[in-house]
Design an enzyme around this catalytic site. Structure first.
Site, mmCIF file in Angstrom:
data_model
loop_
_atom_site.group_PDB
_atom_site.id
_atom_site.type_symbol
_atom_site.label_atom_id
_atom_site.label_comp_id
_atom_site.label_asym_id
_atom_site.label_seq_id
_atom_site.Cartn_x
_atom_site.Cartn_y
_atom_site.Cartn_z
ATOM 1 N N GLU A 101 57.097 -55.154 52.654
ATOM 2 C CA GLU A 101 56.208 -56.277 52.955
ATOM 3 C C GLU A 101 56.567 -57.402 52.006
ATOM 4 O OE1 GLU A 101 52.219 -55.070 53.998
ATOM 5 O OE2 GLU A 101 51.407 -56.864 53.029
ATOM 6 N N GLU A 121 50.020 -49.616 50.766
ATOM 7 C CA GLU A 121 49.250 -50.045 49.586
ATOM 8 C C GLU A 121 48.058 -49.123 49.319
ATOM 9 O OE1 GLU A 121 48.367 -54.181 50.168
ATOM 10 O OE2 GLU A 121 50.459 -54.781 50.017
#
Length: 837
Positions: free
Chosen positions: A508, A432
């Site tokens: 994720e 991220e």
């Protein structure tokens, strides 16, 4: 035999013989034989916190420091405090601290090279030997090795090694731990030896009939004289049988390095697989002047991996769905210390849930985790960074401060140190990262991918992407071999249609939050509950996330996606979502909902007790028939009230009984359950019809709740829950009754309270006092409560949702029986025994 290494203690107990000032630590005569092998350097260290001037010098007096054995995490002892950042667990992980150790090298090491290895140091480490700075390493998750020969005193004289650590506050989004939290090693080598992490083994051809093995070995000659090195390699199977060997002689100039290659054939190889993790080993010997001067061991798992655009991940010629979990590196009440048994137990619990893969979020793992994955048949995605050049919103002292200077070294070292392990199937360069939104973010992505490929071309590179569609539109995703999507299950089809040649993975997923044993009514999704706990009906998520059922459905509908890594397998310290929040005007400071200080994301709580969600994954990821029912059946003030009853099973149908009366059967996949969802990117999605759960709504009556699972009309699994009366007795159950007397091994002792009829009391909260008699210490206590400031280092613990955990640790070199007693006022004692040998 004279010991190679003597360790000097600076704080002697009065019981020692007068004049005794040396504690002997043997390297088994390795310097005498000239064979270089790493030996533990963990004992007889001293620790002190504070910015101490001159602590690197040999003359500094550390007699009043705390004696410690590594690995050591100074922060886990606490205390918890609101002044610390709850985002990092509310523990003192930052500040300056020192470690010191004294040792003597004997004459055996003349003309040898001495080096030390740190598997991890958290963080901003500086290492000194005899007052000389040896090296610095800001990143706490990567191992490093220093040749300290030139800084050592003459044989027989005292040496001092000192390590300064200066971790900063607001440097991570979770509990990082602090200190020398991984193992340390010392190695004594001939000037001609194999470089640390100096082998690279690959299997370019793998079939059932033949495996071709290529081994590259980096030899160094740090002497001022040229010489000839003879290199011999032996490959042995798991039983120790020799299956192949190769040798060669190489002329080495003074102060030179060479990397010769050796090839082997293994006929009818036993393949490394998740169901049969067979490991070969390669023993490499270095001979000089007809004398053995070095030995080196390399793991070898013969396996083939393939990634197909239209059919996911293939292992040894068959498709394997990645059923993965994300794991942080902390071990609950033990903190960040890399204890092998603690990690093994964590992986065992994940395998019981049905997981076959782990993502090392968001940093390089300990060597112990990788070794265990090799041995246990667990697939690994090894991840490098949580941040690149651009700062994340809630981190002000993150890796971005060191990225320019250190990213290449750290990334290369991560790959070089881990690439020989068959369990690793892919590398991840980041999670991220903020570069996803930048027009030129692809440039950094390409640079990192190229670094990895320069060291290992046998595995693909991925990263966890969260900013959709930015990372796709600006070309960043194109620089990855596998496009990792975080929380984008509902976009799998769209991404596949748009980019038909991409390999796609859920890096994720889900991110449900729940608290073991806690159930809130009415059944609804909420952002926060006033209790600081989250209902265990498995339907509450942060705004960016969604329930597991939605991921199951989208993976089923998109078989090209190779699988998922759930956030997370275990609860971890820090990130107490949905609690916490920025405070005091500091963007990184979270304490508004104190004492919430641990995550609730895990399918398993902080001490290893499964939550209900554990069984939801087990119902989809395992084949052995199982059935699980929730909630518990102790509702004193709800007689006659309608209680939602959920059942998770991998069987075809389930029948519910209350006090012997059937409430009917339901068929999995046919009888659906409506669950609330509110995806941030899709405001119209308000509910989801789940095929993965069964539900009854029944009036509560005390007694017995029973579920029976059927396949083809036959009973295959049963679960019974009974209403418990008042707490009566304590029960202790060790996970292992035999442990090693090595000072490291652990036994996890489950503590529960039962009523007079032997029924567990699910809402018991009694305070339990522990007494341990014998060769063991209490390593930690816990109960899975995410919102308590009770210490982990203590001899007591209050039950939470009816359970607590006592962790005992053996004493080194002291075998014997360990007697454990648990006491609580007005309850019958619990007792058990563990043998250390």
């Amino acid at each position: 035999m004279n010991p190679v290494l003597n360790v000097i203690s600076s704080k002697m107990k009065t019981s020692l013989v007068v004049g005794l000032c040396l504690i002997f630590y043997s390297l088994n005569g390795l310097a005498e034989s000239g064979i270089g092998t790493k030996k533990s350097f963990n004992e007889n260290w001293y620790f002190e916190k504070g910015d101490l001037k001159g602590a690197e010098h040999t003359t500094y007096n550390n007699e009043e420091w705390e004696p410690v054995t590594l690995p050591h995490d100074w922060a886990i002892s606490g205390p918890f405090d609101k002044k610390y950042n709850a985002r990092n667990g509310g523990l003192p992980i930052f500040g300056t601290a020192w470690y010191r150790k004294h040792f003597v090298l004997n004459d055996d090491v003349k003309n040898k090279r001495v080096s030390v290895t740190f598997d991890g140091a958290m963080d901003n480490s500086t290492v000194y030997v005899n007052g000389h700075e040896v090296g610095k390493r800001p990143f706490g998750y990567v191992a490093f090795n220093y040749d300290i020969t030139e800084f050592l005193n003459s044989p027989g004289d005292k040496n001092t090694i000192a390590v300064k650590l200066s971790p900063e506050n607001f440097s991570a989004r979770w509990y990082s731990g602090a200190g020398l939290y991984r193992n340390t090693w010392i190695e004594i080598n001939d000037p001609m030896h194999i470089k640390p992490w100096g082998t690279f083994v690959t299997t370019p051809v793998v079939t059932q009939e033949l495996a071709k093995v290529d081994l590259k070995t980096t030899l160094v000659n740090v002497s001022d004289n040229a010489n000839t090195a003879k290199l011999i390699h032996y490959i042995k199977d798991a039983k120790g049988n020799l299956v192949a060997q190769a040798s060669g002689e190489y002329r080495m100039d003074a102060q030179s390095t060479i990397t010769p290659s050796s090839q082997f054939d293994i006929v009818k190889p036993i393949l490394w697989d998740i169901d049969n993790p067979h490991l070969y080993s390669i023993k490499s010997e270095v001979w000089k002047n007809n004398r053995l001067v070095d030995e080196y061991s390399t793991p070898l798992g013969v396996r083939s991996i393939e990634f197909k655009v239209d059919d996911g991940f293939w292992l040894n010629g068959r498709r394997v769905q990645i059923k993965g979990v994300c794991l942080h590196h902390d071990n609950g009440p033990l903190g960040a210390v890399a204890n092998r048994r603690a990690i093994q137990r964590k992986l065992e619990i994940m395998q019981e849930m049905g997981a076959n893969a782990v993502r090392t979020s968001h940093n390089p793992p300990s060597p112990e985790l990788v070794e265990l994955a090799n041995e246990m048949g667990i697939l690994l995605q090894v991840e490098a960074f949580d941040m690149w050049k651009i700062e994340k919103p809630t981190i002000i002292n993150g890796y971005n401060k060191n990225f320019d200077q250190w990213h290449e070294r750290d990334l290369r070292d991560m790959v070089i140190q881990n690439r020989n392990n068959p369990s690793i199937i892919m590398w991840s360069t980041g999670n991220e990262i903020m570069e996803q939104k930048e027009k030129d973010g692809w440039k950094v992505t390409k640079q990192l991918t190229d670094i990895v490929k320069n060291e290992d071309k046998t595995r693909p590179v991925t990263a966890g992407l969260s900013m959709y569609p930015d990372a796709l539109d600006n070309g960043l995703a194109d620089e990855l071999d596998i496009v990792g999507l975080n929380y984008k299950a509902y976009k799998y089809g769209e991404v596949t249609k748009r980019n038909s040649d991409w390999l796609i993975l859920g890096t994720e997923t889900s991110s449900v939050v729940s608290t073991r044993g806690i159930y809130h009514f009415p059944l609804e999704k909420y952002r926060k509950h006033e209790s600081n706990y989250v209902t265990s009906y498995d339907l509450v998520t942060p705004p960016w996330a969604y329930i597991p059922d939605l991921e199951f459905e989208n993976l089923k509908n998109n078989p090209n996606v190779m699988g998922e890594f759930v956030w997370t397998g275990f609860d971890y310290l820090g990130e107490p979502t949905p609690y916490g929040g920025r405070d005091h005007g500091n963007k990184a400071y979270w304490n508004q909902d104190w004492p919430a200080r641990s995550s609730s994301f895990g399918a398993v709580d902080l001490v290893g007790f499964p939550k209900d969600r554990f069984y939801l994954y087990q119902s989809e990821w395992t084949a052995t028939p199982m059935v699980h029912v929730l909630p518990h059946w102790n509702w004193e003030n709800k007689v006659g009230d309608v209680i939602p009853i959920f059942v998770y099973t991998n069987a075809q149908e389930v029948e519910l009984f209350i006090n012997g009366e059937s409430k009917g059967r339901k068929v999995k996949g046919i009888d659906t359950v409506t669950l609330p969802v509110d995806l941030r990117e899709d405001k119209e999605t308000k509910s989801f019809e789940s095929k993965y759960r069964l539900r009854w709504d029944e009036a509560y009556q005390p007694g017995e709740l029973k579920v029976v699972a059927y396949n083809a009309g036959k009973v295959v699994a049963t679960k019974i829950i009974k209403t418990a009366s008042a707490p009566y007795s304590i029960e202790l159950t060790p996970d292992r009754t035999d442990i090693k007397a090595d000072g490291v091994d652990l036994s996890y002792v489950t503590v529960i309270v039962k009523d007079k009829n032997g029924n567990p009391v699910p809402n018991a909260d009694n305070k339990i006092q522990f007494f341990v008699d014998g060769p063991a210490t209490i390593a930690g206590v816990g109960n899975g409560d995410s919102s308590t400031v009770e210490p982990f280092k203590a001899s007591y613990r209050r039950l939470f949702s009816g359970k607590a955990m006592l962790i005992i640790q053996s004493k080194s070199g002291e075998p014997g029986n360990i007697k454990i007693r648990a006491y609580s006022d007005q309850l019958r004692d619990g007792t058990t025994e563990v043998i250390s040998q």
